[in-house]
Write a protein that holds these residues in place. Structure first.
Motif, PDB file in Angstrom:
ATOM      1  N   VAL A  48       0.839  -1.204   0.000  1.00 42.88           N
ATOM      2  CA  VAL A  48       0.000   0.000   0.000  1.00 42.88           C
ATOM      3  C   VAL A  48       0.874   1.253   0.000  1.00 42.88           C
ATOM      4  N   ALA A  49       1.909   1.264   0.824  1.00 41.21           N
ATOM      5  CA  ALA A  49       2.802   2.426   0.885  1.00 41.21           C
ATOM      6  C   ALA A  49       3.494   2.664  -0.461  1.00 41.21           C
ATOM      7  N   ILE A  50       3.925   1.599  -1.121  1.00 34.68           N
ATOM      8  CA  ILE A  50       4.563   1.731  -2.429  1.00 34.68           C
ATOM      9  C   ILE A  50       3.572   2.276  -3.447  1.00 34.68           C
ATOM     10  N   ALA A  51       2.374   1.703  -3.479  1.00 32.88           N
ATOM     11  CA  ALA A  51       1.352   2.151  -4.428  1.00 32.88           C
ATOM     12  C   ALA A  51       0.982   3.617  -4.186  1.00 32.88           C
ATOM     13  N   GLU A  52       0.836   4.006  -2.922  1.00 33.93           N
ATOM     14  CA  GLU A  52       0.509   5.393  -2.615  1.00 33.93           C
ATOM     15  C   GLU A  52       1.631   6.343  -3.033  1.00 33.93           C
ATOM     16  N   ALA A  53       2.874   5.936  -2.854  1.00 33.33           N
ATOM     17  CA  ALA A  53       3.998   6.784  -3.252  1.00 33.33           C
ATOM     18  C   ALA A  53       4.012   6.992  -4.764  1.00 33.33           C
ATOM     19  N   TYR A  54       3.816   5.919  -5.522  1.00 37.77           N
ATOM     20  CA  TYR A  54       3.770   6.039  -6.983  1.00 37.77           C
ATOM     21  C   TYR A  54       2.597   6.911  -7.405  1.00 37.77           C
ATOM     22  N   LEU A  55       1.420   6.675  -6.815  1.00 38.63           N
ATOM     23  CA  LEU A  55       0.231   7.435  -7.195  1.00 38.63           C
ATOM     24  C   LEU A  55       0.419   8.917  -6.884  1.00 38.63           C
ATOM     25  N   GLU A  56       0.959   9.219  -5.723  1.00 36.22           N
ATOM     26  CA  GLU A  56       1.196  10.623  -5.358  1.00 36.22           C
ATOM     27  C   GLU A  56       2.171  11.276  -6.337  1.00 36.22           C
ATOM     28  N   ARG A  82       2.379   6.186 -18.456  1.00 35.72           N
ATOM     29  CA  ARG A  82       1.482   5.198 -19.069  1.00 35.72           C
ATOM     30  C   ARG A  82       2.230   3.898 -19.335  1.00 35.72           C
ATOM     31  N   ASN A  83       1.654   2.791 -18.854  1.00 38.68           N
ATOM     32  CA  ASN A  83       2.218   1.440 -19.026  1.00 38.68           C
ATOM     33  C   ASN A  83       3.611   1.286 -18.424  1.00 38.68           C
ATOM     34  N   LEU A  84       3.887   2.048 -17.367  1.00 43.45           N
ATOM     35  CA  LEU A  84       5.190   1.943 -16.709  1.00 43.45           C
ATOM     36  C   LEU A  84       5.297   0.608 -15.994  1.00 43.45           C
ATOM     37  N   PRO A  85       6.256  -0.219 -16.393  1.00 41.33           N
ATOM     38  CA  PRO A  85       6.503  -1.425 -15.601  1.00 41.33           C
ATOM     39  C   PRO A  85       7.797  -1.262 -14.809  1.00 41.33           C
ATOM     40  N   ASP A  86       7.721  -1.358 -13.523  1.00 38.66           N
ATOM     41  CA  ASP A  86       8.924  -1.364 -12.696  1.00 38.66           C
ATOM     42  C   ASP A  86       9.027  -2.731 -12.051  1.00 38.66           C
ATOM     43  N   THR A  87       9.953  -3.534 -12.523  1.00 36.20           N
ATOM     44  CA  THR A  87      10.137  -4.855 -11.929  1.00 36.20           C
ATOM     45  C   THR A  87      10.828  -4.749 -10.579  1.00 36.20           C
ATOM     46  N   VAL A  88      11.381  -3.568 -10.303  1.00 41.97           N
ATOM     47  CA  VAL A  88      11.983  -3.254  -9.012  1.00 41.97           C
ATOM     48  C   VAL A  88      11.405  -1.905  -8.594  1.00 41.97           C
ATOM     49  N   VAL A  89      11.051  -1.757  -7.332  1.00 44.82           N
ATOM     50  CA  VAL A  89      10.497  -0.490  -6.853  1.00 44.82           C
ATOM     51  C   VAL A  89      11.578   0.579  -6.938  1.00 44.82           C
ATOM     52  N   ARG A  90      11.195   1.730  -7.497  1.00 46.35           N
ATOM     53  CA  ARG A  90      12.146   2.826  -7.699  1.00 46.35           C
ATOM     54  C   ARG A  90      11.614   4.112  -7.076  1.00 46.35           C
ATOM     55  N   ASP A  91      12.539   5.025  -6.784  1.00 51.12           N
ATOM     56  CA  ASP A  91      12.116   6.337  -6.308  1.00 51.12           C
ATOM     57  C   ASP A  91      11.789   7.220  -7.512  1.00 51.12           C
ATOM     58  N   GLN A  92      11.422   8.480  -7.251  1.00 45.75           N
ATOM     59  CA  GLN A  92      10.996   9.368  -8.331  1.00 45.75           C
ATOM     60  C   GLN A  92      12.123   9.727  -9.290  1.00 45.75           C
ATOM     61  N   GLY A  94      14.197   7.332 -10.399  1.00 43.84           N
ATOM     62  CA  GLY A  94      14.491   6.106 -11.128  1.00 43.84           C
ATOM     63  C   GLY A  94      15.488   5.191 -10.455  1.00 43.84           C
ATOM     64  N   ASN A  95      15.886   5.518  -9.232  1.00 44.43           N
ATOM     65  CA  ASN A  95      16.848   4.687  -8.501  1.00 44.43           C
ATOM     66  C   ASN A  95      16.126   3.560  -7.766  1.00 44.43           C
ATOM     67  N   ALA A  96      16.660   2.354  -7.875  1.00 50.59           N
ATOM     68  CA  ALA A  96      16.061   1.209  -7.185  1.00 50.59           C
ATOM     69  C   ALA A  96      16.163   1.414  -5.672  1.00 50.59           C
ATOM     70  N   ILE A  97      15.103   1.023  -4.956  1.00 52.97           N
ATOM     71  CA  ILE A  97      15.077   1.148  -3.506  1.00 52.97           C
ATOM     72  C   ILE A  97      15.479  -0.189  -2.907  1.00 52.97           C
ATOM     73  N   ALA A  98      16.526  -0.184  -2.114  1.00 49.24           N
ATOM     74  CA  ALA A  98      17.046  -1.413  -1.507  1.00 49.24           C
ATOM     75  C   ALA A  98      16.017  -2.011  -0.554  1.00 49.24           C
ATOM     76  N   GLY A  99      15.940  -3.326  -0.539  1.00 48.21           N
ATOM     77  CA  GLY A  99      15.061  -4.032   0.380  1.00 48.21           C
ATOM     78  C   GLY A  99      13.665  -4.265  -0.148  1.00 48.21           C
ATOM     79  N   LEU A 100      13.335  -3.712  -1.321  1.00 49.55           N
ATOM     80  CA  LEU A 100      11.998  -3.893  -1.883  1.00 49.55           C
ATOM     81  C   LEU A 100      12.056  -4.660  -3.198  1.00 49.55           C
ATOM     82  N   GLY A 101      13.041  -5.516  -3.340  1.00 48.79           N
ATOM     83  CA  GLY A 101      13.236  -6.256  -4.584  1.00 48.79           C
ATOM     84  C   GLY A 101      12.168  -7.291  -4.880  1.00 48.79           C
ATOM     85  N   ASP A 102      11.379  -7.690  -3.875  1.00 53.47           N
ATOM     86  CA  ASP A 102      10.327  -8.682  -4.103  1.00 53.47           C
ATOM     87  C   ASP A 102       9.051  -8.067  -4.655  1.00 53.47           C
ATOM     88  N   TYR A 103       9.020  -6.749  -4.767  1.00 53.52           N
ATOM     89  CA  TYR A 103       7.825  -6.062  -5.252  1.00 53.52           C
ATOM     90  C   TYR A 103       8.029  -5.618  -6.693  1.00 53.52           C
TER      91      TYR A 103
END
Length: 143
Positions: A48-56, A82-92, A94-103
């Motif tokens: 939920v926190a990841i989804a809210e961060a992306y949506l915001e 549009r159609n953004l696929p992030d196989t790894v959670v990233r910050d705004q 574009g840097n991968a966020i450590a510890g969230l590799g399973d999302y």
């Protein structure tokens, strides 16, 4: 005076051991299920926190600034996601966020209208290997 001895028969002992054994198995099964799913609330909360961060991030961009190019830190309007696929959670940026590799995160954007106002519906879906997809939706109006 002779005292009568009291005690349990062998059959009574066996029956009580069987009953206690069944009770212990039941308790251990409940503990096993509880332990197996103990991380689920944390995973859901993180999703939920990841989804809210992306949506915001997406909803703070302009409605439409023309065709977007470049990397994520250069996105300037909702359509760039549009159609953004992030196989790894990233910050705004574009840097991968450590510890969230399973999302993983996907973004779907659809043009629509609400009460005669042009809006873009933004669906952010977060997936985890042990979690079904979690989607949150927001709208960005053209005002």
């Amino acid at each position: 005076m002779m005292m009568r001895q009291r005690g349990l028969t062998l059959i009574e002992l066996v029956v009580s051991m069987v009953i206690i054994g069944i009770a212990v198995v039941g308790i251990l099964k409940v503990m096993e299920i509880t332990t197996r799913h103990s991380a689920d609330p944390m995973i859901q909360h993180q999703a939920v926190a990841i989804a809210e961060a992306y949506l915001e991030e997406i909803l703070t961009k302009s409605y439409d600034a023309g065709p977007g190019t470049g990397t994520r830190d250069q996105f300037d309007d909702v359509d760039d996601y549009r159609n953004l696929p992030d196989t790894v959670v990233r910050d705004q940026f574009g840097n991968a966020i450590a510890g969230l590799g399973d999302y993983a995160v996907t973004v779907a954007i659809a043009d629509t209208a609400l009460d005669g106002v042009n809006v873009k519906r933004v669906d952010v879906t977060v997936t985890h290997s042990t979690l079904v997809n979690m989607t949150i939706t927001g709208y960005r109006a053209d005002y």
